[in-house]
Design an enzyme around this catalytic site. Sequence first.
Site, PDB file in Angstrom:
ATOM      1  N   ASP A  83      43.063  50.636  77.457  1.00 16.13           N
ATOM      2  CA  ASP A  83      43.724  51.084  76.236  1.00 16.13           C
ATOM      3  C   ASP A  83      43.220  50.259  75.057  1.00 16.13           C
ATOM      4  O   ASP A  83      42.492  49.276  75.223  1.00 16.13           O
ATOM      5  CB  ASP A  83      45.244  50.940  76.370  1.00 16.13           C
ATOM      6  CG  ASP A  83      46.024  51.799  75.371  1.00 16.13           C
ATOM      7  OD1 ASP A  83      45.404  52.484  74.543  1.00 16.13           O
ATOM      8  OD2 ASP A  83      47.271  51.756  75.429  1.00 16.13           O
ATOM      9  N   LYS A  84      43.633  50.677  73.875  1.00 18.69           N
ATOM     10  CA  LYS A  84      43.316  49.984  72.618  1.00 18.69           C
ATOM     11  C   LYS A  84      44.594  49.890  71.806  1.00 18.69           C
ATOM     12  O   LYS A  84      45.450  50.782  71.864  1.00 18.69           O
ATOM     13  CB  LYS A  84      42.238  50.776  71.870  1.00 18.69           C
ATOM     14  CG  LYS A  84      42.123  50.502  70.380  1.00 18.69           C
ATOM     15  CD  LYS A  84      42.792  51.614  69.592  1.00 18.69           C
ATOM     16  CE  LYS A  84      42.704  51.364  68.084  1.00 18.69           C
ATOM     17  NZ  LYS A  84      43.551  52.332  67.348  1.00 18.69           N
ATOM     18  N   HIS A  85      44.731  48.808  71.056  1.00 17.93           N
ATOM     19  CA  HIS A  85      45.879  48.668  70.150  1.00 17.93           C
ATOM     20  C   HIS A  85      45.391  48.197  68.793  1.00 17.93           C
ATOM     21  O   HIS A  85      44.565  47.287  68.703  1.00 17.93           O
ATOM     22  CB  HIS A  85      46.903  47.670  70.692  1.00 17.93           C
ATOM     23  CG  HIS A  85      48.056  47.461  69.743  1.00 17.93           C
ATOM     24  ND1 HIS A  85      49.111  48.342  69.676  1.00 17.93           N
ATOM     25  CD2 HIS A  85      48.297  46.497  68.821  1.00 17.93           C
ATOM     26  CE1 HIS A  85      49.953  47.920  68.738  1.00 17.93           C
ATOM     27  NE2 HIS A  85      49.483  46.819  68.204  1.00 17.93           N
ATOM     28  N   SER A  86      45.917  48.818  67.739  1.00 17.98           N
ATOM     29  CA  SER A  86      45.629  48.393  66.367  1.00 17.98           C
ATOM     30  C   SER A  86      46.886  47.799  65.762  1.00 17.98           C
ATOM     31  O   SER A  86      48.001  48.290  66.007  1.00 17.98           O
ATOM     32  CB  SER A  86      45.168  49.587  65.525  1.00 17.98           C
ATOM     33  OG  SER A  86      45.160  49.255  64.151  1.00 17.98           O
ATOM     34  N   THR A 123      50.244  56.646  64.990  1.00 21.30           N
ATOM     35  CA  THR A 123      49.460  57.607  65.769  1.00 21.30           C
ATOM     36  C   THR A 123      50.303  58.799  66.203  1.00 21.30           C
ATOM     37  O   THR A 123      49.841  59.949  66.157  1.00 21.30           O
ATOM     38  CB  THR A 123      48.853  56.897  66.999  1.00 21.30           C
ATOM     39  OG1 THR A 123      47.938  55.897  66.536  1.00 21.30           O
ATOM     40  CG2 THR A 123      48.119  57.872  67.892  1.00 21.30           C
ATOM     41  N   ARG A 171      64.641  41.538  65.101  1.00 21.85           N
ATOM     42  CA  ARG A 171      63.666  40.898  64.221  1.00 21.85           C
ATOM     43  C   ARG A 171      63.628  41.587  62.864  1.00 21.85           C
ATOM     44  O   ARG A 171      63.495  40.946  61.826  1.00 21.85           O
ATOM     45  CB  ARG A 171      62.274  40.925  64.850  1.00 21.85           C
ATOM     46  CG  ARG A 171      62.085  39.958  66.006  1.00 21.85           C
ATOM     47  CD  ARG A 171      60.813  40.265  66.767  1.00 21.85           C
ATOM     48  NE  ARG A 171      59.661  40.261  65.884  1.00 21.85           N
ATOM     49  CZ  ARG A 171      58.602  41.057  66.026  1.00 21.85           C
ATOM     50  NH1 ARG A 171      58.550  41.934  67.023  1.00 21.85           N
ATOM     51  NH2 ARG A 171      57.586  40.973  65.194  1.00 21.85           N
ATOM     52  N   SER A 186      55.739  41.271  71.621  1.00 24.71           N
ATOM     53  CA  SER A 186      56.153  42.654  71.388  1.00 24.71           C
ATOM     54  C   SER A 186      55.015  43.626  71.688  1.00 24.71           C
ATOM     55  O   SER A 186      55.192  44.607  72.421  1.00 24.71           O
ATOM     56  CB  SER A 186      56.609  42.813  69.940  1.00 24.71           C
ATOM     57  OG  SER A 186      56.951  44.156  69.659  1.00 24.71           O
ATOM     58  N   LYS A 190      54.670  45.865  75.973  1.00 27.12           N
ATOM     59  CA  LYS A 190      54.601  47.324  76.181  1.00 27.12           C
ATOM     60  C   LYS A 190      53.261  47.731  76.777  1.00 27.12           C
ATOM     61  O   LYS A 190      53.195  48.585  77.666  1.00 27.12           O
ATOM     62  CB  LYS A 190      54.822  48.051  74.846  1.00 27.12           C
ATOM     63  CG  LYS A 190      56.195  47.850  74.244  1.00 27.12           C
ATOM     64  CD  LYS A 190      56.434  48.742  73.047  1.00 27.12           C
ATOM     65  CE  LYS A 190      55.643  48.335  71.824  1.00 27.12           C
ATOM     66  NZ  LYS A 190      56.124  47.121  71.162  1.00 27.12           N
ATOM     67  N   LYS A 191      52.164  47.138  76.282  1.00 27.47           N
ATOM     68  CA  LYS A 191      50.837  47.498  76.796  1.00 27.47           C
ATOM     69  C   LYS A 191      50.696  47.093  78.263  1.00 27.47           C
ATOM     70  O   LYS A 191      50.173  47.857  79.085  1.00 27.47           O
ATOM     71  CB  LYS A 191      49.751  46.833  75.950  1.00 27.47           C
ATOM     72  CG  LYS A 191      49.614  47.400  74.545  1.00 27.47           C
ATOM     73  CD  LYS A 191      49.167  48.854  74.571  1.00 27.47           C
ATOM     74  CE  LYS A 191      48.980  49.445  73.191  1.00 27.47           C
ATOM     75  NZ  LYS A 191      48.624  50.882  73.239  1.00 27.47           N
TER      76      LYS A 191
END
Length: 439
Positions: A83-86, A123, A171, A186, A190-191
């Site tokens: 996967d990828k996260h931004s 997204t 938060r 955080s 999840k990832k």
Amino acid sequence: MAAQPDARQIIAKIRDGRPATAEELGWFAQGLASGAVSDAQAGAFAMAVLLKGLGEEGRVALTRAMRDSGKTMVWHLEDPVVDKHSTGGIGDCVSLLLAPALACCGAAVPMISGRGLGHTGGTLDKLEAIPGFRTGLSEDQFRAQVAEIGCAIVAASAELAPADRRLYAIRDISGTVESIDLITASILSKKLAAGLEALVLDVKCGSGAFMASLDEAEALARALVATAQGAGCMTSALITDMSQPLATAAGNALEVIEVMETLTGTSVNSALWDLTADLGGEVLALAGLAADPADGAARIAEAMESGQAAECFGRMVAAQGGPADFVERWPDRLPSAPVVMEAPALEDGYVAAIDGRALGHAVAHLGGGRLRDGDRINPAVGLSDLAGIGEETGAGVPLAMVHATSIDAAQAAVRAVQAAYRVGAAMPEEPPLVLKRIG
């Protein structure tokens, strides 16, 4: 027999700068998920972490504990799960290009994504601009689609990392959003709960990002990479420029248009193309599907250039409830705004700087983002044809096109766009897209 951990004692330890144990952080995460930890205790914990930090071992322990606070997915697939996260920016629609391109290169991509946050787009909101597209799949549907098509882009279920869901809300109202330890836990809880084998991170830096300076972005990137690897997931990060929008559009349907133009070769956005290839190359190399990042980037580019990624994207759209002919007829399938207005420059010169955060807020005020929790999004509104840094302009020459629901809303957005652009006499140097690699 060891004493049962206690929320007050754990908070006091962190407040006093003493390290909390993995057992204590595990107990606290379970308490967040179950409700055994009160809102007041959660807020005090978050403030103590913001002020004193957890250290690298504590950050890894909290991330693992939050990951394990709910369901964790295990995949039994031949293809590596990636996967990828931004970290979020303006006009950042890379996920829509990258997920199908990775699937074409032999990866399984169970992409769990989010909605718009603050001035940045989400997204899921972009995909829901496609009529019928469903982001809430059951676990069985999610698993079946990844196995059959190679990718799915969905919302997180309530069962994944519930401790994060609770702490995130705390938060937001307790002034502790900026803590690198809590941001890291955080994002990664999840990832990692999604059962990933490899992850690439796109850490944005600049006026349109949450981290405005390179030092801030690098600190976050290093924390994310070290924590993910410490938790057993092969990870690297690219720090990328967000001093201007990545796409030339900002707004949900308008960004999907730019994605489709790039995927189908109608009008390729080189920045989107290059960053998609760079990020994909990183994760393919991490997963053993490419010899190195350059080889992986070439494979991602080939998947897009050949049309395979567009075909895969169309299959994903159809599987998740969108039109079966979306790739062939996307111009007819996406909503459009009733008012389109130019936002003209006020002086001659070159675009010297862009306030990306201001552009993001302009889109939100048009109805393309949420000003408060629960707001409905209008997928058709936003900005297109955004001028980039270094472009020559002149009084009356459009800096952008505003897409709005009314003339009043369009005129307000025009003023916001004009205020977000700084025009200078000299041509500035365009910043590089990738600023640094971490990992």
